[in-house]
Design a protein around this motif. Sequence first.
Motif, PDB file in Angstrom:
ATOM      1  N   ARG A 275      -6.973  -0.935 -12.299  1.00 33.72           N
ATOM      2  CA  ARG A 275      -6.142  -0.300 -11.267  1.00 33.72           C
ATOM      3  C   ARG A 275      -7.032   0.459 -10.286  1.00 33.72           C
ATOM      4  NH1 ARG A 275      -1.675  -0.790  -8.205  1.00 33.72           N
ATOM      5  NH2 ARG A 275      -0.998   1.240  -7.485  1.00 33.72           N
ATOM      6  N   GLY A 276      -8.021   1.165 -10.787  1.00 31.40           N
ATOM      7  CA  GLY A 276      -8.954   1.884  -9.925  1.00 31.40           C
ATOM      8  C   GLY A 276      -9.702   0.940  -8.995  1.00 31.40           C
TER       9      GLY A 276
ATOM     10  N   LEU B  87      -7.912  -1.935  -1.915  1.00 29.84           N
ATOM     11  CA  LEU B  87      -6.907  -1.624  -0.891  1.00 29.84           C
ATOM     12  C   LEU B  87      -7.463  -0.685   0.172  1.00 29.84           C
ATOM     13  CD1 LEU B  87      -3.520  -1.113  -2.785  1.00 29.84           C
ATOM     14  CD2 LEU B  87      -4.265  -3.088  -1.459  1.00 29.84           C
ATOM     15  N   ALA B  88      -8.225   0.303  -0.255  1.00 30.49           N
ATOM     16  CA  ALA B  88      -8.807   1.270   0.695  1.00 30.49           C
ATOM     17  C   ALA B  88      -9.760   0.555   1.650  1.00 30.49           C
ATOM     18  CB  ALA B  88      -9.529   2.387  -0.058  1.00 30.49           C
TER      19      ALA B  88
ATOM     20  N   TYR C  64      -8.667  -2.002  -8.037  1.00 30.60           N
ATOM     21  CA  TYR C  64      -7.693  -2.520  -7.070  1.00 30.60           C
ATOM     22  C   TYR C  64      -7.438  -1.499  -5.962  1.00 30.60           C
ATOM     23  CZ  TYR C  64      -3.521  -4.387  -4.950  1.00 30.60           C
ATOM     24  OH  TYR C  64      -2.616  -4.846  -4.021  1.00 30.60           O
ATOM     25  N   MET C  65      -7.312  -0.229  -6.310  1.00 29.29           N
ATOM     26  CA  MET C  65      -7.074   0.804  -5.295  1.00 29.29           C
ATOM     27  C   MET C  65      -8.271   0.905  -4.335  1.00 29.29           C
ATOM     28  SD  MET C  65      -4.028   1.599  -5.893  1.00 29.29           S
ATOM     29  CE  MET C  65      -3.824   2.965  -4.755  1.00 29.29           C
ATOM     30  N   LYS C  66      -9.502   0.743  -4.846  1.00 25.74           N
ATOM     31  CA  LYS C  66     -10.686   0.720  -3.974  1.00 25.74           C
ATOM     32  C   LYS C  66     -10.628  -0.463  -3.020  1.00 25.74           C
ATOM     33  CE  LYS C  66     -13.874   2.990  -7.143  1.00 25.74           C
ATOM     34  NZ  LYS C  66     -14.981   2.786  -8.081  1.00 25.74           N
TER      35      LYS C  66
ATOM     36  N   ARG D 201       4.125   0.335 -15.823  1.00 26.75           N
ATOM     37  CA  ARG D 201       3.842   1.494 -15.006  1.00 26.75           C
ATOM     38  C   ARG D 201       4.406   2.738 -15.664  1.00 26.75           C
ATOM     39  NH1 ARG D 201       4.624   1.787  -8.444  1.00 26.75           N
ATOM     40  NH2 ARG D 201       3.354   3.641  -8.184  1.00 26.75           N
TER      41      ARG D 201
ATOM     42  N   ASP E  31      -2.104   3.824 -14.178  1.00 28.18           N
ATOM     43  CA  ASP E  31      -3.136   4.109 -13.174  1.00 28.18           C
ATOM     44  C   ASP E  31      -4.491   4.449 -13.787  1.00 28.18           C
ATOM     45  OD1 ASP E  31      -1.207   3.658 -11.258  1.00 28.18           O
ATOM     46  OD2 ASP E  31      -0.764   5.784 -10.963  1.00 28.18           O
TER      47      ASP E  31
ATOM     48  N   ASP F  83       3.680   1.472  -1.635  1.00 32.32           N
ATOM     49  CA  ASP F  83       4.469   1.391  -2.856  1.00 32.32           C
ATOM     50  C   ASP F  83       5.858   0.785  -2.630  1.00 32.32           C
ATOM     51  OD1 ASP F  83       3.901   1.775  -5.573  1.00 32.32           O
ATOM     52  OD2 ASP F  83       5.203   3.530  -5.670  1.00 32.32           O
TER      53      ASP F  83
ATOM     54  N   LYS G 121       0.815  -1.223   0.000  1.00 28.06           N
ATOM     55  CA  LYS G 121       0.000   0.000   0.000  1.00 28.06           C
ATOM     56  C   LYS G 121       0.845   1.269   0.000  1.00 28.06           C
ATOM     57  CE  LYS G 121      -3.868  -2.148   2.335  1.00 28.06           C
ATOM     58  NZ  LYS G 121      -4.804  -2.114   3.442  1.00 28.06           N
TER      59      LYS G 121
END
Length: 179
Positions: A168-169, A175-176, A171-173, A160, A163, A112, A110
């Motif tokens: 990717r979006g 993680l949040a 996946y980021m949700k 990379r 994003d 990086d 998370k």
Amino acid sequence: MVQAWYMDDAPGDPRQPHRPDPGRPVGLEQLRRLGVLYWKLDADKYENDPELEKIRRERNYSWMDIITICKDKLPNYEEKIKMFYEEHLHLDDEIRYILDGSGYFDVRDKEDKWIRIFMEKGDMITLPAGIYHRFTVDEKNYAKAMRLFVGEPVWTAYNRPADHFEARGQYMKFLAQTA
């Protein structure tokens, strides 16, 4: 059981372990919070393994092939190894089952930071769509792996920065939500 650790920042051969001293181990629960799934299976019976069949059925892993990563078996070996080690993501899960040999999957946490996951015979891993990762064989320069997919295989890797992709979006949700 799987071995994973935060990598050191030392330059050099990516095929080396890159374990910091003192070590910073990472457990299965921390990997799960990143969406990384892991199983230990009996690779000697992969052709008729009821446990593998159960996982494939439950997770809809309908397609598979086997890749041998070594100089004698993989065309354009050096080029492919460099490509596998470029930081990238996929729009679908990446599922790999090591049938022989060994190597490393590196995934971003998370914050990086790189986490190195040592994969050897019998280890099966699923990396979620949208996670930045890379792969390399270890110093033995040999890995034989089953590649699994849900449906038809999609081989596209997006280096990379990537994003802007929906995967990717999503996946980021994820993680949040696991914070």
